[in-house]
Write an enzyme that holds these catalytic residues in place. Structure first.
Site, PDB file in Angstrom:
ATOM      1  N   HIS A 259       0.828  -1.241  -0.027  1.00 31.41           N
ATOM      2  CA  HIS A 259       0.142   0.089   0.039  1.00 31.41           C
ATOM      3  C   HIS A 259       0.894   1.469   0.091  1.00 31.41           C
ATOM      4  O   HIS A 259       0.569   2.050  -0.821  1.00 31.41           O
ATOM      5  CB  HIS A 259      -1.012   0.068   1.217  1.00 31.41           C
ATOM      6  CG  HIS A 259      -1.981  -0.884   1.151  1.00 31.41           C
ATOM      7  ND1 HIS A 259      -2.445  -1.504   2.195  1.00 31.41           N
ATOM      8  CD2 HIS A 259      -2.300  -1.768   0.148  1.00 31.41           C
ATOM      9  CE1 HIS A 259      -3.551  -2.253   1.803  1.00 31.41           C
ATOM     10  NE2 HIS A 259      -3.456  -2.682   0.761  1.00 31.41           N
ATOM     11  N   SER A 366     -12.451  13.509  24.768  1.00 33.11           N
ATOM     12  CA  SER A 366     -11.840  14.493  24.016  1.00 33.11           C
ATOM     13  C   SER A 366     -11.818  15.928  24.491  1.00 33.11           C
ATOM     14  O   SER A 366     -11.015  16.625  24.323  1.00 33.11           O
ATOM     15  CB  SER A 366     -12.460  14.698  22.408  1.00 33.11           C
ATOM     16  OG  SER A 366     -13.927  14.679  22.875  1.00 33.11           O
ATOM     17  N   TYR A 367     -12.704  16.028  25.344  1.00 38.51           N
ATOM     18  CA  TYR A 367     -12.740  17.611  26.241  1.00 38.51           C
ATOM     19  C   TYR A 367     -11.350  17.347  27.017  1.00 38.51           C
ATOM     20  O   TYR A 367     -10.682  18.367  26.829  1.00 38.51           O
ATOM     21  CB  TYR A 367     -13.946  17.435  27.045  1.00 38.51           C
ATOM     22  CG  TYR A 367     -13.842  18.620  27.993  1.00 38.51           C
ATOM     23  CD1 TYR A 367     -14.179  19.898  27.751  1.00 38.51           C
ATOM     24  CD2 TYR A 367     -13.395  18.299  29.391  1.00 38.51           C
ATOM     25  CE1 TYR A 367     -13.886  21.081  28.648  1.00 38.51           C
ATOM     26  CE2 TYR A 367     -13.726  19.338  30.147  1.00 38.51           C
ATOM     27  CZ  TYR A 367     -13.799  20.683  29.790  1.00 38.51           C
ATOM     28  OH  TYR A 367     -13.453  21.837  30.711  1.00 38.51           O
ATOM     29  N   ARG A 368     -11.198  16.354  27.747  1.00 36.24           N
ATOM     30  CA  ARG A 368     -10.014  16.228  28.462  1.00 36.24           C
ATOM     31  C   ARG A 368      -8.744  16.177  27.741  1.00 36.24           C
ATOM     32  O   ARG A 368      -7.712  16.500  28.096  1.00 36.24           O
ATOM     33  CB  ARG A 368     -10.111  14.976  29.267  1.00 36.24           C
ATOM     34  CG  ARG A 368      -9.058  15.097  30.506  1.00 36.24           C
ATOM     35  CD  ARG A 368      -9.671  15.805  31.505  1.00 36.24           C
ATOM     36  NE  ARG A 368      -8.698  16.279  32.413  1.00 36.24           N
ATOM     37  CZ  ARG A 368      -8.893  17.081  33.388  1.00 36.24           C
ATOM     38  NH1 ARG A 368      -9.695  17.658  33.625  1.00 36.24           N
ATOM     39  NH2 ARG A 368      -7.880  17.380  34.150  1.00 36.24           N
ATOM     40  N   LEU A 377     -20.115  13.423  25.528  1.00 36.47           N
ATOM     41  CA  LEU A 377     -19.765  13.812  26.877  1.00 36.47           C
ATOM     42  C   LEU A 377     -19.267  12.382  27.545  1.00 36.47           C
ATOM     43  O   LEU A 377     -20.165  11.501  27.460  1.00 36.47           O
ATOM     44  CB  LEU A 377     -20.797  14.516  27.815  1.00 36.47           C
ATOM     45  CG  LEU A 377     -20.787  15.937  27.793  1.00 36.47           C
ATOM     46  CD1 LEU A 377     -21.173  16.430  26.358  1.00 36.47           C
ATOM     47  CD2 LEU A 377     -21.358  16.495  29.045  1.00 36.47           C
ATOM     48  N   ASP A 378     -18.137  12.349  27.946  1.00 37.92           N
ATOM     49  CA  ASP A 378     -17.534  11.112  28.538  1.00 37.92           C
ATOM     50  C   ASP A 378     -17.243  11.455  30.062  1.00 37.92           C
ATOM     51  O   ASP A 378     -16.356  11.854  30.237  1.00 37.92           O
ATOM     52  CB  ASP A 378     -16.354  10.866  27.733  1.00 37.92           C
ATOM     53  CG  ASP A 378     -15.889   9.573  28.090  1.00 37.92           C
ATOM     54  OD1 ASP A 378     -16.428   8.776  28.658  1.00 37.92           O
ATOM     55  OD2 ASP A 378     -15.143   9.128  27.003  1.00 37.92           O
ATOM     56  N   ASP A 443     -22.007   9.608  28.274  1.00 37.76           N
ATOM     57  CA  ASP A 443     -21.995   8.182  29.066  1.00 37.76           C
ATOM     58  C   ASP A 443     -21.212   8.634  30.519  1.00 37.76           C
ATOM     59  O   ASP A 443     -20.681   9.570  30.651  1.00 37.76           O
ATOM     60  CB  ASP A 443     -20.764   7.558  28.257  1.00 37.76           C
ATOM     61  CG  ASP A 443     -20.860   7.191  27.053  1.00 37.76           C
ATOM     62  OD1 ASP A 443     -21.905   7.452  26.431  1.00 37.76           O
ATOM     63  OD2 ASP A 443     -19.974   7.039  26.088  1.00 37.76           O
TER      64      ASP A 443
END
Length: 528
Positions: A259, A366-368, A377-378, A443
């Site tokens: 590839h 992703s916020y963190r 939101l996690d 979550d």
DNA sequence: GGACGGTCTTC
DNA sequence: GAAGACC
DNA sequence: GTCC
């Protein structure tokens, strides 16, 4: 089952610096740089000494002034190590082999002046930021997978203006899990972005697309292979021109070589082009974006003749969750601005505190990781005392529903409530920003502290570095998950509640970086 | 040729 | 218990 | 797809 750890760090005794015994003059060098250099030296076969002795073969310094400030000229005379500029290291690393030392000798006339122009040296140092190489090409088996290699919106919405997630160094978890610092710490100090070279984006971009496609097709294994190949290719300090240059890299086998060869010669990959023009693949990919619809179900619907999301709405075999996923399809895809996530995190913390004082609630993911916007939101929940998290989630969710923050449920399971059981409580659902109807995915995960040793939460705010960090963790047999947690071990093995090894517990991010041998970056240094 | 995660829901 | 889906 |  206790985690199988161990395995020496990725060191290549036959590396290019093999045989060197090195003393590093720290004066005048940013500690981060120093760490990187030291790490690279060790990884490529050198050993480092804390003090100057006759074993030392090489001394590195930024200039002679710094050298003499830290070392006694007499000692140097006595032991006669070769004294080189750090630039030699940089240039050697860049070229992949030891370069001639000629240009780099640091001549020390005892009076202390020196030929090299200091500012020039510093400039050169600043320029080259080829970053730490964690892995030497062989070594280590990958012991555990990183799942969740969702390349979701995070990858597409490139508009990253990451903020600095803050973290204090010495805080125990409860403080580590505090709120990210507002965006004020940025641009405090100048240039020197810690920017790794990214010379092979044509390849990694294509691999990134293949990751998504294979995942949509349900071939997670294959997808994951591409996922692993990206950081390997990405960290190469040169532009690949032929498949030969990658044939020995870990994670790059025959197919990948082919590839890569095709990509570097033609600029594209026909395999990918075929996928992208295939109606079936496209449709299945689309259906798979609906929450609750995976590859198998998507295929089933495709074979039933469905082609659009509208078609799907008339499908009567949808589960409750799938209907929700469909109904709020656009909502869920809408990204949430960082500042709103921050507000919601605050709200969640406040609400949690009302129910259970002392509870740790934190937005990870992703916020963190400092993204400017988040796809969902996690929320990570734990309690310092290791017990009172039990039963919390049920009350918490009820409260949040009462206040109309939570709107619809997708999954709700609790394991911590039944006495001895110390599993992970989970809630997936839809929430809304106060005063709005737009649905967002949220979550909650409640972690008993003994099962999951917590790791870092912020990562670095830089995707390239993050991939390397994860790769590094993985090469050591650990898993760094998307939320930013470091599960010490699986809480499985027949009976939940099996105690995790306590050997892996980090109270702050720096400990994790150190543990992995990753150069520590201050929060404001993590952004590109 | 087998392994490459753990957990929950649904069938 | 197997399949499917999610993180 | 890669690794063992």
């Amino acid at each position: 089952m206790a985690p199988k750890r161990k395995k020496s760090p990725s060191i290549d005794p036959q590396g290019i610096f093999s045989g060197m015994v090195v003393f590093l003059v720290e004066t005048g060098v940013q500690s981060r740089r120093l760490q990187i250099w030291k790490q690279k030296l060790v990884q490529m076969g050198a050993t480092t000494e804390e003090r100057l002795s006759k074993k030392v073969t090489h001394v590195f310094a930024i200039n002679s002034q710094a050298l003499l400030q830290q070392l006694d000229g007499q000692l140097l005379k006595r032991f006669k190590p070769r004294v080189l500029l750090y630039q030699w290291l940089e240039d050697s690393l860049r070229s992949g082999e030891k370069v001639s030392e000629d240009q780099y000798h640091l001549l020390v006339d005892m009076e202390g002046e020196n030929t090299k122009d200091k500012s020039l040296v510093l400039k050169l140092v600043n320029e080259n930021t080829s970053s730490a190489d964690e892995l030497s090409p062989h070594n280590e088996k990958i012991k555990s997978d990183v799942k969740k290699f969702k390349s979701d919106a995070e990858n597409k919405g490139l508009s990253e203006v990451p903020n600095s997630p803050g973290s204090s160094d010495s805080s125990p978890l409860s403080q580590t899990l505090t709120n990210p610092i507002p965006s004020s710490t940025l641009h405090s100090d100048l240039s020197l972005p810690y920017s790794p070279p990214d010379l092979n984006r044509s390849i990694t971009e294509i691999f990134g697309k293949l990751i998504n496609i294979y995942r949509a097709l349900g071939d997670d294994r294959r997808s994951f292979s591409y996922y692993k190949a990206i950081p390997v290719v990405e960290k190469l300090p040169f532009k690949i021109e032929s498949a030969d240059q990658v044939k020995d890299l870990p994670g790059i086998g025959k197919s990948m070589q082919d590839h890569i060869q095709e990509i570097v010669t033609t600029g594209k990959l026909s395999k990918l082009e075929h996928f992208e023009t295939d109606e079936k693949v496209r449709t299945i990919s689309l259906f798979g974006e609906v929450w609750g619809i995976g590859p198998a179900t998507a295929l089933k619907f495709y074979e039933k003749g469905h082609r659009t999301l509208e078609d799907l709405k008339n499908e009567d075999s949808l589960t409750h969750s799938q209907k929700l996923g469909l109904k709020y399809f656009d909502d869920i895809k809408t990204r949430i601005p960082r500042h709103e996530v921050q507000e919601m995190e605050l709200l969640l913390q406040k609400t949690g505190e009302e129910i259970l004082p002392g509870v740790d609630i934190l937005c990870g993911g992703s916020y963190r990781r400092g993204k400017a916007s988040c796809g969902d939101l996690d929320i990570v929940i734990t309690h310092p005392d290791g017990k009172s998290h039990k039963g919390f989630l049920t009350r918490y969710v009820k409260r949040l529903k009462d206040m109309k923050f939570l709107r619809e449920d997708l999954i709700f399971s609790t394991h911590s409530e039944e006495g001895t059981d110390s599993g992970v409580d989970t809630y997936f659902g839809l929430c809304t920003y106060p005063g709005r109807e737009l649905r967002h995915r949220i979550d909650f995960k409640v972690y008993p502290r003994d099962i999951y040793a917590f790791g870092l939460v912020a990562w670095t705010g830089n995707d390239v570095l993050n991939r390397r960090l994860r790769l590094l963790a993985e090469s050591k047999g650990y898993r760094l998950d998307d939320t930013g947690l470091f599960p010490a071990t699986q809480a499985s093995g027949g009976k939940r509640g099996a105690r995790a090894s306590a050997s892996l517990r980090f109270d702050n991010e720096k400990e994790v970086f150190d543990f992995l041998g990753f150069p520590w970056l201050e929060p404001h240094e993590r952004n590109l």
